[in-house]
Design an enzyme around this catalytic site. Sequence first.
Site, PDB file in Angstrom:
ATOM      1  N   ALA A  85       0.813  -1.217   0.000  1.00 25.73           N
ATOM      2  CA  ALA A  85       0.000   0.000   0.000  1.00 25.73           C
ATOM      3  C   ALA A  85       0.841   1.260   0.000  1.00 25.73           C
ATOM      4  O   ALA A  85       0.395   2.311  -0.460  1.00 25.73           O
ATOM      5  CB  ALA A  85      -0.931   0.017   1.213  1.00 25.73           C
ATOM      6  N   CYS A  86       2.064   1.184   0.527  1.00 29.35           N
ATOM      7  CA  CYS A  86       2.840   2.400   0.808  1.00 29.35           C
ATOM      8  C   CYS A  86       4.138   2.429   0.027  1.00 29.35           C
ATOM      9  O   CYS A  86       4.914   1.464   0.062  1.00 29.35           O
ATOM     10  CB  CYS A  86       3.177   2.467   2.296  1.00 29.35           C
ATOM     11  N   GLY A 142      -0.282   3.776  -2.889  1.00 30.90           N
ATOM     12  CA  GLY A 142      -0.212   5.211  -2.671  1.00 30.90           C
ATOM     13  C   GLY A 142       1.239   5.643  -2.573  1.00 30.90           C
ATOM     14  O   GLY A 142       2.114   4.850  -2.215  1.00 30.90           O
ATOM     15  N   ASN A 201       4.184   7.829   3.644  1.00 28.41           N
ATOM     16  CA  ASN A 201       3.085   7.438   2.764  1.00 28.41           C
ATOM     17  C   ASN A 201       1.945   8.468   2.884  1.00 28.41           C
ATOM     18  O   ASN A 201       2.023   9.397   3.689  1.00 28.41           O
ATOM     19  CB  ASN A 201       2.609   6.031   3.137  1.00 28.41           C
ATOM     20  N   PRO A 202       0.869   8.334   2.101  1.00 29.45           N
ATOM     21  CA  PRO A 202      -0.164   9.385   2.071  1.00 29.45           C
ATOM     22  C   PRO A 202      -0.822   9.710   3.411  1.00 29.45           C
ATOM     23  O   PRO A 202      -1.245  10.846   3.618  1.00 29.45           O
ATOM     24  CB  PRO A 202      -1.184   8.843   1.068  1.00 29.45           C
ATOM     25  N   CYS A 203      -0.947   8.751   4.300  1.00 27.29           N
ATOM     26  CA  CYS A 203      -1.591   9.055   5.594  1.00 27.29           C
ATOM     27  C   CYS A 203      -0.617   9.364   6.710  1.00 27.29           C
ATOM     28  O   CYS A 203      -1.036   9.609   7.856  1.00 27.29           O
ATOM     29  CB  CYS A 203      -2.491   7.893   5.995  1.00 27.29           C
ATOM     30  N   GLY A 204       0.668   9.333   6.416  1.00 26.77           N
ATOM     31  CA  GLY A 204       1.674   9.807   7.341  1.00 26.77           C
ATOM     32  C   GLY A 204       2.179   8.810   8.359  1.00 26.77           C
ATOM     33  O   GLY A 204       3.094   9.118   9.123  1.00 26.77           O
ATOM     34  N   GLU A 205       1.616   7.580   8.379  1.00 23.61           N
ATOM     35  CA  GLU A 205       2.007   6.644   9.430  1.00 23.61           C
ATOM     36  C   GLU A 205       3.229   5.818   9.067  1.00 23.61           C
ATOM     37  O   GLU A 205       3.762   5.096   9.915  1.00 23.61           O
ATOM     38  CB  GLU A 205       0.846   5.695   9.766  1.00 23.61           C
ATOM     39  N   THR A 253      -6.798   2.353   8.436  1.00 26.33           N
ATOM     40  CA  THR A 253      -7.672   1.192   8.178  1.00 26.33           C
ATOM     41  C   THR A 253      -9.067   1.588   7.701  1.00 26.33           C
ATOM     42  O   THR A 253     -10.064   1.003   8.137  1.00 26.33           O
ATOM     43  CB  THR A 253      -7.804   0.282   9.414  1.00 26.33           C
ATOM     44  N   GLY A 254      -9.160   2.548   6.801  1.00 22.14           N
ATOM     45  CA  GLY A 254     -10.476   3.014   6.368  1.00 22.14           C
ATOM     46  C   GLY A 254     -11.365   1.924   5.812  1.00 22.14           C
ATOM     47  O   GLY A 254     -12.457   1.659   6.323  1.00 22.14           O
ATOM     48  N   ILE A 278     -10.588  -1.523   5.288  1.00 23.93           N
ATOM     49  CA  ILE A 278     -10.563  -2.855   5.900  1.00 23.93           C
ATOM     50  C   ILE A 278     -11.291  -2.874   7.237  1.00 23.93           C
ATOM     51  O   ILE A 278     -11.770  -3.930   7.662  1.00 23.93           O
ATOM     52  CB  ILE A 278      -9.125  -3.400   6.042  1.00 23.93           C
TER      53      ILE A 278
END
Length: 804
Positions: free
Chosen positions: A121-122, A150, A303-307, A456-457, A459
């Site tokens: 994903a990242c 992403g 990555n896009p969500c910063g984590e 985890t939007g 899933i």
Amino acid sequence: MDELRLQQDLFQESGTDTEESSFEQKTESRFHNMVQPEFTDNAITVLGKRYLNKSVTGEILEEPREMLWRVAESVAAAEEKFNNDVEQSAITFYNMMAKKEFLPNSPTLMNAGTALGQLSACFVLPVEDSMESIFTAVKNTALIHKSGGGTGFSFSSVRPANDTVMSTKGVSSGPLSFMNVFNQATETVKQGGVRRGANMAVLRVDHPDINEFINVKRDMKKLNNFNLSVAATDKFMNAVERRTSYDLKNPREGKVTGSRDATEIFNAIVDSAWNSGEPGIIFIDRMNDANPTPHIADIEATNPCGEQPLLPYEACNLGSVNVSVMGERRDDGIWAMDWSRLETTVVNAVRFLDDVIEVNKYPLPEIAEMVAGNRKIGLGVMGFADLLFKLGMPYDSEEALLFAEDLMSFIAEKGRKASTDLAEERGAFPNFKGSVYDEKHQPPMRNATVTTIAPTGSISILAGCSGGIEPVFALSFTRRNLLDENDELYEVVPEFARVAREKGFDSKEILSMVAEKGSCQGIHEIPSDIQRIFTTSHDISPAYHVRMQAAFQKYTDNAVSKTVNLPEDATRQDVAEVFQLSRRLGCKGVTVYRDKSRDKQVLNLTGSETEEQIMDVPLPAIPIGPRDRGDVTSGITRRIRTGCGNLYVTINMDSDGPVEIFSQMGKAGGCAASQSEAISRLVSLALRSNIKPDAIVKELKGISCHRIVWQSGNRILSCADAIGQTIEWYLEESLDSIPGQTLDTIQSLEPVQNPGINPEKNDYELDDEVVENLAGACPMCGGPLKYESGCVSCALNCGYSECG
């Protein structure tokens, strides 16, 4: 699963009904012996739109259980390389997902067992200061988005706008112009049509174009496929605290080109985040302090969500444990954690994610090489808010913060142990030599990182639980697809619905009130203890949002995706305090979102039709230092007994609340008096620096010295504890509710009949026999102290004694 379907097609072409029947019976037999997954209606909708394989005409070709088996079988194929039982591993992986104990990131569910086979994903791609590098990155971005991934970028190496371009004798257009190129490419690809294009743009705060970057999203039509984050350095944040300037550097040569007022730039970040939720802040130096392989490269972006901080050309495979199913309800109806089940799930999930690296088909050879060198995985959690509901813990409570630390430390410990065991079986990650683990002489690990907290939007919808570590947005809300305004999912928190039925407040009238406001707070028909437990995102103070993020970050290798959701009426000062607190508490970054600060948002209250109103008001200065003490204050003095004598604590107030503390130690002097004065001065400085009084109480209460006394049934552990208890007493009692109180008078508690207290003596002297073993801790050995014949001595007989 494609192989099974191909076999089925061959049977059909042969026209052998018996063989076709045999195949179907074999397939049904497999699923008959395994867990049958159950999905909510919303989950079925999402599965059909995003995850289940389809024909070229859009016809769905598999059931949800077949999808899970496709993923399990594909990932478990890696076990053959290590001479393990592939079939048994596939069954373990399948059951873990079917029980909704664990789910991997979306590309793994979409692409495992397919020709595409891209499971990550990242990604982070490098963007250097050349046209060749920039447009190579654009091409690579399109390939990654097409596969469902992403991308994150740092544009900090690109020279600023209007800088010299020697090759053409022209001027540079700057990083923002190239971000538009990436944005348009993403708009065209839209990640293969199954996921919304996602990018992260990072720019260092010392880049000359930082002000333009901060303000670009005031026009929400720009860079709509990007999240933005400012890479805030320690130098910058220190300059903000000192209210001084800091240097700007041209990345072309690394030379200082000027300076900016740090407070001005910080205020600009705050104002833009208040207006639109962007940019967020990442603390780039803190991320590099936690970089496990600094000998390979520095971390520049996420990555896009910063984590997920990543090196250039690095990817990470994420997955999340659904902790909401890790609780078990006992016979008495009380929920408790099933730590054994959680440990088993963590161990299996680490193996699953490591296997993903083996079978993954990466879109670029540079990515495959970097991933193979570090083998990063990111195991996180989802369903945390649901778990708290079951355990009866309010999200915004000290109990929940401590539980969060216990939970994540357990996952981190078991996850790292699993990675260490895999290293013994399969070997350490190739870049282990020279890594921080190697430098600290730690055991070899299979994976450079093990834990990440992702949002985890999608899933979490499949698992039927709350997302990541976020509190629930509302007890009832709609979830809108930003790509399709007609696509809405209606969500109700299951645990709240269950409790409503059990407690008898599940009438249509009451639940409609909850749906209207999204929260149960202030609805008198709902019991107060239920209101306290079922807090929602906007019921929780910003400080608790940040503290919860920090609690998880403490035991997370990578970073934590957490949005501090603010109500519509939140101020810019609220945003500033969130940014500052997140840094103080050790977070690696933070994002804020003020409700209705955008025309469109993913989560919306069911009954919310309030028209957006954004006032353009001047940005207040951020008060970093202590505020002035006025010439006149009013106060209350309380006498409180300590082991060193009577302590008189005065709390003075101005129009903004408590402003200073004075303390005087009766007739005593020396160490006790000087220490209580020092504590009072520091508390006064904290109060004038806008530190919340309850936070000060938390730090002071519980500090113990070697003499413990009682007053009015309360145990006083030390002078510090006495000052903390006095502040707490002041906070709990309003000016109107303290009997006989007038300003500037001495206020002390009346004596009450308690063991060990002699009400006939003015100084509340203690009966030594009653408090014999309540003398505190021995300063020499740490054991208990006891009173004997007017002296204090160590109960463990280490030799310490003090006669008074």
